[in-house]
Structures are given as structure tokens and as C-alpha cells.
Design a protein around this motif. Structure first.
Motif, mmCIF file in Angstrom:
data_model
loop_
_atom_site.group_PDB
_atom_site.id
_atom_site.type_symbol
_atom_site.label_atom_id
_atom_site.label_comp_id
_atom_site.label_asym_id
_atom_site.label_seq_id
_atom_site.Cartn_x
_atom_site.Cartn_y
_atom_site.Cartn_z
ATOM 1 N N ARG A 137 0.838 -1.210 0.000
ATOM 2 C CA ARG A 137 0.000 0.000 0.000
ATOM 3 C C ARG A 137 0.866 1.251 0.000
ATOM 4 O O ARG A 137 0.562 2.248 -0.676
ATOM 5 C CB ARG A 137 -0.919 0.012 1.218
ATOM 6 C CG ARG A 137 -1.844 1.230 1.258
ATOM 7 C CD ARG A 137 -2.884 1.079 2.356
ATOM 8 N NE ARG A 137 -3.766 2.240 2.378
ATOM 9 C CZ ARG A 137 -3.644 3.266 3.206
ATOM 10 N NH1 ARG A 137 -2.636 3.274 4.089
ATOM 11 N NH2 ARG A 137 -4.478 4.275 3.178
ATOM 12 N N LYS A 138 1.969 1.234 0.739
ATOM 13 C CA LYS A 138 2.883 2.373 0.772
ATOM 14 C C LYS A 138 3.452 2.650 -0.614
ATOM 15 O O LYS A 138 3.541 3.803 -1.050
ATOM 16 C CB LYS A 138 4.013 2.097 1.765
ATOM 17 C CG LYS A 138 4.990 3.255 1.929
ATOM 18 C CD LYS A 138 6.064 2.911 2.951
ATOM 19 C CE LYS A 138 7.077 4.044 3.076
ATOM 20 N NZ LYS A 138 8.150 3.695 4.049
ATOM 21 N N ASN A 160 0.881 4.200 -2.831
ATOM 22 C CA ASN A 160 0.649 5.605 -2.484
ATOM 23 C C ASN A 160 1.775 6.512 -2.927
ATOM 24 O O ASN A 160 1.541 7.623 -3.419
ATOM 25 C CB ASN A 160 0.453 5.753 -0.966
ATOM 26 C CG ASN A 160 -0.863 5.170 -0.500
ATOM 27 O OD1 ASN A 160 -1.742 4.897 -1.296
ATOM 28 N ND2 ASN A 160 -0.991 4.969 0.794
ATOM 29 N N THR A 161 3.019 6.064 -2.739
ATOM 30 C CA THR A 161 4.159 6.949 -3.000
ATOM 31 C C THR A 161 4.638 6.896 -4.448
ATOM 32 O O THR A 161 5.001 7.917 -5.024
ATOM 33 C CB THR A 161 5.332 6.593 -2.071
ATOM 34 O OG1 THR A 161 5.691 5.209 -2.259
ATOM 35 C CG2 THR A 161 4.967 6.824 -0.618
ATOM 36 N N GLY A 171 0.784 7.810 -7.572
ATOM 37 C CA GLY A 171 -0.066 8.765 -6.863
ATOM 38 C C GLY A 171 -1.552 8.607 -7.103
ATOM 39 O O GLY A 171 -2.371 9.029 -6.288
ATOM 40 N N PHE A 177 -3.243 6.178 -6.670
ATOM 41 C CA PHE A 177 -3.812 5.333 -5.616
ATOM 42 C C PHE A 177 -3.680 5.954 -4.232
ATOM 43 O O PHE A 177 -3.818 5.274 -3.227
ATOM 44 C CB PHE A 177 -3.131 3.961 -5.624
ATOM 45 C CG PHE A 177 -3.347 3.202 -6.890
ATOM 46 C CD1 PHE A 177 -4.593 2.695 -7.216
ATOM 47 C CD2 PHE A 177 -2.304 3.006 -7.783
ATOM 48 C CE1 PHE A 177 -4.799 2.001 -8.396
ATOM 49 C CE2 PHE A 177 -2.486 2.313 -8.956
ATOM 50 C CZ PHE A 177 -3.749 1.812 -9.271
ATOM 51 N N ARG A 178 -3.420 7.246 -4.168
ATOM 52 C CA ARG A 178 -3.181 7.886 -2.878
ATOM 53 C C ARG A 178 -4.366 7.736 -1.923
ATOM 54 O O ARG A 178 -4.203 7.668 -0.714
ATOM 55 C CB ARG A 178 -2.852 9.368 -3.097
ATOM 56 C CG ARG A 178 -2.312 10.062 -1.866
ATOM 57 C CD ARG A 178 -1.637 11.372 -2.222
ATOM 58 N NE ARG A 178 -0.392 11.162 -2.944
ATOM 59 C CZ ARG A 178 -0.159 11.596 -4.182
ATOM 60 N NH1 ARG A 178 -1.084 12.251 -4.833
ATOM 61 N NH2 ARG A 178 0.999 11.376 -4.771
ATOM 62 N N SER A 183 -7.562 2.554 0.231
ATOM 63 C CA SER A 183 -7.473 2.096 1.613
ATOM 64 C C SER A 183 -7.207 0.596 1.655
ATOM 65 O O SER A 183 -7.266 -0.105 0.644
ATOM 66 C CB SER A 183 -8.793 2.391 2.344
ATOM 67 O OG SER A 183 -9.842 1.621 1.769
#
Length: 213
Positions: A27-28, A31-32, A35, A37-38, A41
Motif C-alpha cells: 500500500r505504501k 501511495n508513493t 499517486g 492510488f493515494r 485504503s
């Protein structure tokens, strides 16, 4: 499967192709590195992972979490690590080869572009040219709409529409540059240099930075 979940599946398989990861790390990275998928959840990620396991594209493995900040006092706890299977790798290769209209859309293009390093040149060209064509059509519609409604818009709405047009124009110019670079023959950087840049970015540096002795 919806377009949204389809591109999440693609991203998960692509990230796990590089190395196995547990859910938090995955997930990290989503996200990083990606973007788009920022806002995703765990409630979205884990059902997708379970589906990929059921389809035989991933397997779950147990790993011991040795991080003292997260390990209970009673001992270590098992952490699930997700690994790409041979079938999953083959499926990802099939997805990489896809260059149809879905790959040009706003929700998909950025994620597809993030994996261009693993994509063949002919597919990259079709995706880039398709994206450019789609944006040029959008730009033409925006210009026509602005010409029809300009007199009825207040100053702020007019500026907002101009801003939107300028954003599309900038992306078209960027795509033109990428397409020309591809046609001229992109020079791939050595893997060691790419790894160096990746580590730099994770530590807050910029691509191309060099350490000092």
C-alpha cells in the motif's frame, strides 16, 4: 471487473513482479510511487489481493515480523507476504501488451506509464500516441465550448476553463516530446544508476543526485 479495480490489479502485479511484499509495504508503494492510488485504503487493497490469490496469480506466505515496534511482547507474529506466481507473471505480461483505449484514459495512463520500463517500445508508442490523440480531441472540444459560452461566463469560471485548457496543452507538449524521444531511440540508463536514483528518492533526494565521498 471495473476499470478502477482492473488498474489496481495491474499495479499490484507490477509491483510484486519486482519483489514480494506484505500488505502495508504494498500500500505504501502504491501511495508513493503511483499517486493515482493515494486515496486507496486497506479496505480496497485486501479484497483485490484475495481475488488475485484465488485466481492463482499470487500466493500468500507467512513471514515473521521482527520489528520491535510492532512485535507483541509474547513473541513474534506472522505477517502475510504476497508473491507473484508464474501464472501471475504471465498474466502481467499480457496486461503490459495491452495498448487499447483503456490504457489512454485518465485513470489508467499514469499507472501504465509507471511501468513503461517493463513495456515493449511498440506498445509504449501506441499508448503515447493514443493518449495524445485522446487529449487533442478533448482540447478541441474545450476550445469549441469556450468559444460558444465565453460571453456568458463570469471572470472566474472563464479563468478556470482556461486553466483546464492550459493543463491539457502542457500534457500534449509533454507527450510530443516523449514520442519524439521514443522514435529517436531512448537510451536506457544502467540498472545500477536507476537503483541509485530510487534509493535517493526514498531518502528524500532527487533523481540524478550523487553522494559525496
Amino acid at each position: 471487473m471495473s476499470k478502477r479495480s482492473g488498474i489496481l490489479e495491474f499495479a499490484i502485479l507490477g509491483l510484486l513482479r519486482a519483489s514480494p511484499m506484505h500488505g502495508y509495504e504494498l500500500r505504501k508503494r502504491l501511495n508513493t510511487s503511483l499517486g493515482v492510488f493515494r486515496a486507496f485504503s486497506y479496505g480496497t487493497l485486501y479484497p483485490c489481493l484475495k481475488t488475485l490469490v484465488t485466481q492463482g496469480w499470487l500466493i500468500e506466505e507467512s513471514a515473521l515480523d521482527s520489528d520491535p515496534l510492532t512485535t507483541p511482547l509474547a513473541g513474534r507474529r506472522a505477517k502475510i507476504v504476497y508473491r507473484l506466481t508464474a501464472a501471475g507473471k504471465e498474466h502481467f505480461e499480457e496486461l503490459l501488451a495491452h495498448s487499447g483505449p483503456d490504457a489512454w484514459e485518465d485513470e489508467h495512463f499514469a499507472t501504465r506509464f509507471a511501468f513503461f520500463g517493463q513495456t515493449s517500445k511498440d506498445v509504449r508508442m501506441r499508448v503515447l500516441e493514443g493518449r495524445r490523440s485522446r487529449l487533442e480531441e478533448r482540447l478541441e472540444r474545450m476550445r469549441a465550448s469556450l468559444a460558444r459560452t465565453r460571453e456568458r461566463l463570469d471572470d472566474y469560471t472563464l479563468e478556470l476553463q482556461r486553466h483546464g485548457m492550459e493543463s491539457v496543452e502542457r500534457e500534449v507538449r509533454w507527450l510530443n516530446e516523449l514520442i519524439e524521444t521514443e522514435r529517436a531511440g531512448r537510451v536506457e540508463r544502467p540498472a545500477a544508476e536507476q537503483d541509485h536514483d530510487h534509493n535517493n528518492q526514498e531518502n528524500g533526494g532527487r533523481p540524478g543526485d550523487r553522494g559525496t565521498a
